[in-house]
Motif scaffolding. Structure first.
Motif, PDB file in Angstrom:
ATOM      1  N   HIS A 140       0.858  -1.193   0.000  1.00  0.00           N
ATOM      2  CA  HIS A 140       0.000   0.000   0.000  1.00  0.00           C
ATOM      3  C   HIS A 140       0.892   1.241   0.000  1.00  0.00           C
ATOM      4  CE1 HIS A 140      -3.573  -2.464   0.829  1.00  0.00           C
ATOM      5  NE2 HIS A 140      -2.802  -3.147   1.644  1.00  0.00           N
ATOM      6  N   GLU A 141       1.592   1.436  -1.087  1.00  0.00           N
ATOM      7  CA  GLU A 141       2.570   2.515  -1.180  1.00  0.00           C
ATOM      8  C   GLU A 141       1.898   3.890  -1.191  1.00  0.00           C
ATOM      9  OE1 GLU A 141       4.819   1.698  -4.655  1.00  0.00           O
ATOM     10  OE2 GLU A 141       6.143   0.257  -3.633  1.00  0.00           O
ATOM     11  N   ARG A 164       0.842   7.592  -2.383  1.00  0.00           N
ATOM     12  CA  ARG A 164       0.504   8.098  -3.715  1.00  0.00           C
ATOM     13  C   ARG A 164       0.408   9.618  -3.645  1.00  0.00           C
ATOM     14  NH1 ARG A 164      -4.202   6.423  -1.287  1.00  0.00           N
ATOM     15  NH2 ARG A 164      -5.919   7.936  -1.319  1.00  0.00           N
ATOM     16  N   ARG A 206      -0.945   8.602   2.392  1.00  0.00           N
ATOM     17  CA  ARG A 206      -0.293   7.428   2.963  1.00  0.00           C
ATOM     18  C   ARG A 206      -1.342   6.472   3.529  1.00  0.00           C
ATOM     19  NH1 ARG A 206       4.971   9.192   3.332  1.00  0.00           N
ATOM     20  NH2 ARG A 206       5.198  11.458   3.386  1.00  0.00           N
TER      21      ARG A 206
END
Length: 298
Positions: free
Chosen positions: A72-73, A75, A83
């Protein structure tokens, strides 16, 4: 036979260091954290509760947390970085300010040392909202709750309550087994979801299923090592590895790295018992005599 003649010693060392073997505890940890975060795949994330992933050191808790973050990087949004999952590495010391600074670091906030704790809390809470954080993980959470320091303990509990009051995310505390009871002693935190938790345990050789999983894990490591297969999964060899590691994946990996380095150094085609024996001797406590790799298992 593996042909390692074209691979430098450093490359072989890196291959050993970077080996990842999926195993039951890792899968359980990932499943637990995913459930704490988003209990229904394709659904919405949970919010307002504190959860716990606990277990002895080196059972794979932190590794799983890093996997969740990687999945769940951050963006880029219209007003800055978003985050979904925030991983906070709890400080060993530093008191309330150290705790706040660790959260600010995870949020990549630039904070003046002159800012008061009260103001910093407000800044952190605003940033958690703006960054649209959906899940907060505190790693090494036992450092948040030192039983012998009531001041820090009270501060950490109060801070978690303030964060949960935003009603925007769940908080997962990853730590040693005592982390659960320390959180549960606070009725206000316990009331935020009932403290759902998952307890990871080292593999137990006396349990048939655990023994099977442990031997399978040893076999996977054997396949990935840059040597001829050494037979790690054989009952005798696997039992020795279990005795040395206590059934903890992290300790097992330490021995594999050291024994592998020793095998590279002396030009061996396999990682042998003698390499593990030397690795164990290097870690043996003063006065300890037993070495599982030197004694007969008959």
């Amino acid at each position: 036979m593996n042909d390692n003649s074209l691979v430098t010693p450093g490359e072989r060392q890196k291959r050993i260091r970077d080996i990842f073997v999926d195993h039951r505890n890792h899968q359980q940890a990932i499943q637990a954290l995913n459930h704490f975060y988003m209990p229904v795949e394709g659904g919405i994330h949970s919010r307002g509760s504190v959860c716990a992933l606990i277990g002895p050191s080196r059972t794979g808790k932190s590794f799983a947390a890093n996997d969740i973050v990687a999945a769940h990087e951050p963006r880029v949004g219209q007003d800055g970085i978003k985050r979904p999952v925030l991983l906070v590495d709890c400080p060993i010391e530093g008191g309330p300010r150290g705790i706040l600074d660790s959260i600010a670091d995870a949020l990549e906030l630039t904070v003046s040392s002159r800012m008061t704790n009260a103001n910093l809390i407000n800044v952190i809470l605003r940033e958690l909202r703006r960054a649209e954080v959906e899940f907060v993980i505190f790693d090494e959470a036992q450092e948040l709750f030192p039983e012998k320091n009531k001041r820090i303990l009270a501060f950490a509990r109060g801070l978690l309550r303030k964060m949960l009051n935003l009603n925007r995310f769940n908080i997962a505390c990853i730590g040693l087994p005592e982390t659960y009871s320390i959180i549960a002693e606070d009725p206000q935190l316990l009331g935020r979801g009932g403290l759902e938790h998952k307890h990871l345990s080292p593999y137990d050789w006396n349990d048939e299923h655990d023994r099977k999983h442990f031997r399978a894990m040893c076999h996977k490591f054997d396949l990935e090592m840059p040597f001829e297969k050494s037979g790690f999964s054989a009952t005798d060899f696997a039992y020795r590895l279990f005795q040395a590691s206590g059934g903890c994946i992290g300790h097992l990996k330490n021995y594999l790295i050291d024994a592998g380095n020793r095998a590279i150094k002396d030009g061996s085609n396999q990682v042998e018992l003698r390499h593990f024996a030397d690795a164990f001797d290097a870690r043996r406590r003063p006065g300890e005599i037993f070495n599982p790799f030197r004694v007969s298992q008959g």
